[in-house]
Design a protein around this motif. Structure first.
Motif, mmCIF file in Angstrom:
data_model
loop_
_atom_site.group_PDB
_atom_site.id
_atom_site.type_symbol
_atom_site.label_atom_id
_atom_site.label_comp_id
_atom_site.label_asym_id
_atom_site.label_seq_id
_atom_site.Cartn_x
_atom_site.Cartn_y
_atom_site.Cartn_z
ATOM 1 N N THR A 223 -63.582 64.175 -1.381
ATOM 2 C CA THR A 223 -65.006 64.459 -1.595
ATOM 3 C C THR A 223 -65.194 65.573 -2.613
ATOM 4 O O THR A 223 -66.039 65.472 -3.510
ATOM 5 C CB THR A 223 -65.676 64.858 -0.264
ATOM 6 O OG1 THR A 223 -65.512 63.798 0.678
ATOM 7 C CG2 THR A 223 -67.163 65.115 -0.464
ATOM 8 N N GLN A 224 -64.406 66.642 -2.494
ATOM 9 C CA GLN A 224 -64.522 67.761 -3.438
ATOM 10 C C GLN A 224 -64.154 67.335 -4.855
ATOM 11 O O GLN A 224 -64.816 67.709 -5.830
ATOM 12 C CB GLN A 224 -63.620 68.919 -2.991
ATOM 13 C CG GLN A 224 -64.136 69.661 -1.763
ATOM 14 C CD GLN A 224 -63.253 70.850 -1.424
ATOM 15 O OE1 GLN A 224 -62.025 70.789 -1.544
ATOM 16 N NE2 GLN A 224 -63.873 71.943 -0.996
ATOM 17 N N ALA A 225 -63.091 66.545 -4.963
ATOM 18 C CA ALA A 225 -62.677 66.056 -6.281
ATOM 19 C C ALA A 225 -63.749 65.134 -6.865
ATOM 20 O O ALA A 225 -64.029 65.172 -8.066
ATOM 21 C CB ALA A 225 -61.344 65.328 -6.172
ATOM 22 N N ALA A 226 -64.346 64.311 -6.008
ATOM 23 C CA ALA A 226 -65.391 63.392 -6.466
ATOM 24 C C ALA A 226 -66.583 64.156 -7.009
ATOM 25 O O ALA A 226 -67.161 63.786 -8.043
ATOM 26 C CB ALA A 226 -65.822 62.470 -5.332
ATOM 27 N N ASN A 227 -66.961 65.227 -6.335
ATOM 28 C CA ASN A 227 -68.092 66.037 -6.810
ATOM 29 C C ASN A 227 -67.802 66.649 -8.169
ATOM 30 O O ASN A 227 -68.674 66.679 -9.049
ATOM 31 C CB ASN A 227 -68.407 67.146 -5.788
ATOM 32 C CG ASN A 227 -68.999 66.598 -4.506
ATOM 33 O OD1 ASN A 227 -69.595 65.522 -4.493
ATOM 34 N ND2 ASN A 227 -68.832 67.331 -3.414
ATOM 35 N N SER A 228 -66.572 67.118 -8.348
ATOM 36 C CA SER A 228 -66.178 67.691 -9.641
ATOM 37 C C SER A 228 -66.149 66.618 -10.722
ATOM 38 O O SER A 228 -66.555 66.849 -11.861
ATOM 39 C CB SER A 228 -64.800 68.354 -9.538
ATOM 40 O OG SER A 228 -64.821 69.442 -8.643
ATOM 41 N N LYS B 61 -59.012 67.963 -5.894
ATOM 42 C CA LYS B 61 -59.963 68.644 -6.772
ATOM 43 C C LYS B 61 -59.264 69.308 -7.948
ATOM 44 O O LYS B 61 -59.766 69.271 -9.079
ATOM 45 C CB LYS B 61 -60.752 69.693 -5.969
ATOM 46 C CG LYS B 61 -61.801 70.417 -6.806
ATOM 47 C CD LYS B 61 -62.582 71.421 -5.964
ATOM 48 C CE LYS B 61 -63.612 72.149 -6.816
ATOM 49 N NZ LYS B 61 -64.405 73.123 -6.011
ATOM 50 N N ASP B 62 -58.087 69.929 -7.702
ATOM 51 C CA ASP B 62 -57.419 70.631 -8.797
ATOM 52 C C ASP B 62 -56.959 69.678 -9.899
ATOM 53 O O ASP B 62 -56.825 70.083 -11.064
ATOM 54 C CB ASP B 62 -56.252 71.478 -8.287
ATOM 55 C CG ASP B 62 -55.179 70.680 -7.570
ATOM 56 O OD1 ASP B 62 -55.301 69.447 -7.493
ATOM 57 O OD2 ASP B 62 -54.207 71.301 -7.083
ATOM 58 N N GLN B 63 -56.739 68.402 -9.555
ATOM 59 C CA GLN B 63 -56.387 67.425 -10.590
ATOM 60 C C GLN B 63 -57.568 67.169 -11.520
ATOM 61 O O GLN B 63 -57.397 67.016 -12.726
ATOM 62 C CB GLN B 63 -55.938 66.107 -9.940
ATOM 63 C CG GLN B 63 -54.617 66.185 -9.189
ATOM 64 C CD GLN B 63 -54.285 64.881 -8.506
ATOM 65 O OE1 GLN B 63 -54.766 64.605 -7.402
ATOM 66 N NE2 GLN B 63 -53.481 64.057 -9.150
ATOM 67 N N ILE B 64 -58.773 67.121 -10.952
ATOM 68 C CA ILE B 64 -59.977 66.924 -11.761
ATOM 69 C C ILE B 64 -60.277 68.181 -12.580
ATOM 70 O O ILE B 64 -60.672 68.106 -13.746
ATOM 71 C CB ILE B 64 -61.180 66.552 -10.877
ATOM 72 C CG1 ILE B 64 -60.861 65.304 -10.040
ATOM 73 C CG2 ILE B 64 -62.420 66.307 -11.726
ATOM 74 C CD1 ILE B 64 -60.503 64.076 -10.845
ATOM 75 N N LEU B 65 -60.065 69.355 -11.964
ATOM 76 C CA LEU B 65 -60.287 70.607 -12.693
ATOM 77 C C LEU B 65 -59.323 70.728 -13.866
ATOM 78 O O LEU B 65 -59.673 71.243 -14.933
ATOM 79 C CB LEU B 65 -60.129 71.803 -11.745
ATOM 80 C CG LEU B 65 -61.179 71.915 -10.623
ATOM 81 C CD1 LEU B 65 -60.888 73.130 -9.752
ATOM 82 C CD2 LEU B 65 -62.585 71.991 -11.215
#
Length: 309
Positions: A107-112, A75-79
Motif C-alpha cells: 500500500t505504501q509503495a502504491a501511494n508513492s 516503498k523503498d524500491q519506488i523511492l
C-alpha cells in the motif's frame, strides 16, 4: 505479435501513452513484450547493437526495472525509482520504468507510485506495469493505465475450443477467465450453476446504476442457494470483477475485453459512476482475498453487496 505492432503504430503516430498495464496469463510473454517496447522507444536515440540485450539484462541507463523483493514490491524500491529519474540524464532520451508483478505492490509503495505517475520528472517518462491477474491490481493504478491484454495461445484456444463445442462466444469468453484447461472449461460450460451465474452478469450490470436496485434481493431471487457453495461464490466474484473492470475500460475509452456487452455499456453509459465502479472493484478484490480463509459466505455476501451499492 499483434501487441508489439500496436506499440509500433502508437510510436509512429506519436500517440504513445505514458503508462501501460500489460495483463495476461503466466507464460504469455508480457515481460518480453515490455522489453521490446522499451527497445522501440529508445530506438531513435540509441543506435547500439546491444540495446535490446542491455535492456533485458537491466543494464541500460534509461530503463529502470522493478520486481517484488521477496513477495512484495516495497516503498523503498519506488523511492529509488523516483530518485533515479530525478537525476539529469546524460542522454536526451526517453526514460522507462518496468514494474513486474505490480499486483504485489504494498500500500505504501502504491501511494508513492501513484504520486510519481501523476507527477513524472518529464513528459519523456514512460511506465510499463505487468501483471498476471489484473483483478488484483489496485483500481487506482488500473484506472490510470492503458490496459493491454497479452493473450497466450491457450487463452484464445479455450474460447475457440468451447465455441467448437456449441458454446456461445460470450459464455466461452467468460469461462476462459476461470480456467485454461479444456476439460475444466467443458465442465464449467455444462454446469447449470455456472450457466445461471453467467446469465446473471448482464442483468447485474444493467441494473447496478439504478438507485432502486437491491443487489442482495436480486441475487437471492436469481441465484438462490448457489452462492453459498464456496466454488460458485468465487466464480461469481471473479466474473463480476472482470465485468466491472471492463466497464472501467469502456469509460476510459480503452479496448474492452467482453465485446459482447459493448451495446449494454453504450446504452447505459450515462448511468455508470466511474468512482463507484472503482470502489466496487476494490471491494471485490478484498473479497477474493478473504476466500483464502474461512468466511460465512451468506453474511459476507450481504455485507459486500451493501458496500458495493
Amino acid at each position: 505479435m499483434k501487441e508489439l505492432q500496436f506499440f509500433k503504430n502508437a510510436i509512429d503516430k506519436n500517440r504513445l501513452s505514458h503508462l501501460y498495464l500489460l495483463s495476461g496469463s503466466s507464460g504469455s510473454g508480457k515481460l518480453d513484450l515490455a522489453y521490446e517496447v522499451a527497445n522501440l522507444i529508445l530506438e531513435k536515440t540509441d543506435q547500439s547493437q546491444n540495446r535490446l540485450k542491455n535492456i533485458k539484462t537491466n543494464n541500460h541507463s534509461q530503463v529502470h526495472y522493478i520486481e517484488p523483493d521477496g513477495n512484495v514490491i516495497k516503498k523503498d524500491q519506488i523511492l529509488s525509482l523516483q530518485e533515479e529519474f530525478s537525476k539529469t540524464s546524460l542522454v536526451s532520451a526517453a526514460r522507462i520504468y518496468i514494474i513486474n508483478q505490480v499486483d504485489l505492490i504494498s500500500t505504501q509503495a502504491a501511494n508513492s507510485l501513484l504520486k510519481f505517475m501523476e507527477e513524472p520528472e518529464s513528459n519523456n517518462v514512460f511506465g510499463i506495469l505487468i501483471t498476471s491477474n489484473v483483478a488484483k491490481v489496485l483500481p487506482t493504478i488500473t484506472s490510470r493505465s492503458q490496459v493491454i491484454r497479452v493473450n497466450k495461445a491457450s487463452d484464445n484456444h479455450i474460447i475457440n475450443y468451447l465455441i467448437n463445442n456449441d458454446i456461445t462466444k460470450y459464455k466461452a469468453r467468460l469461462i476462459s477467465y476461470l480456467t485454461k484447461n479444456e476439460v475444466d472449461a467443458l465442465d464449467y460450460s455444462n454446469d447449470v450453476n455456472v450457466e445461471r451465474i453467467i446469465s446473471y452478469m448482464d442483468e447485474f450490470i444493467i441494473n447496478y446504476p439504478n438507485d432502486s436496485f437491491k443487489p442482495s434481493l436480486s441475487i437471492d431471487k436469481e441465484l438462490f442457494g448457489i452462492l453459498y457453495e464456496r466454488k460458485y461464490y468465487q466464480i461469481f466474484i471473479e466474473l463480476l470483477l472482470v465485468s466491472l473492470i471492463d466497464i472501467v475500460k469502456y469509460l476510459l475509452k480503452e479496448e474492452i475485453e467482453i465485446e459482447e456487452l459493448e451495446l449494454i455499456y453504450e446504452q447505459y453509459y450515462n448511468n455508470f459512476n466511474y468512482k463507484k465502479i472503482l470502489k466496487a472493484c476494490s471491494l471485490l478484490q478484498e473479497e477474493l482475498k478473504k476466500l483464502t480463509t474461512y468466511i460465512n459466505i451468506g453474511l459476507s455476501l450481504e455485507v459486500l453487496m451493501i458496500k458495493i451499492k
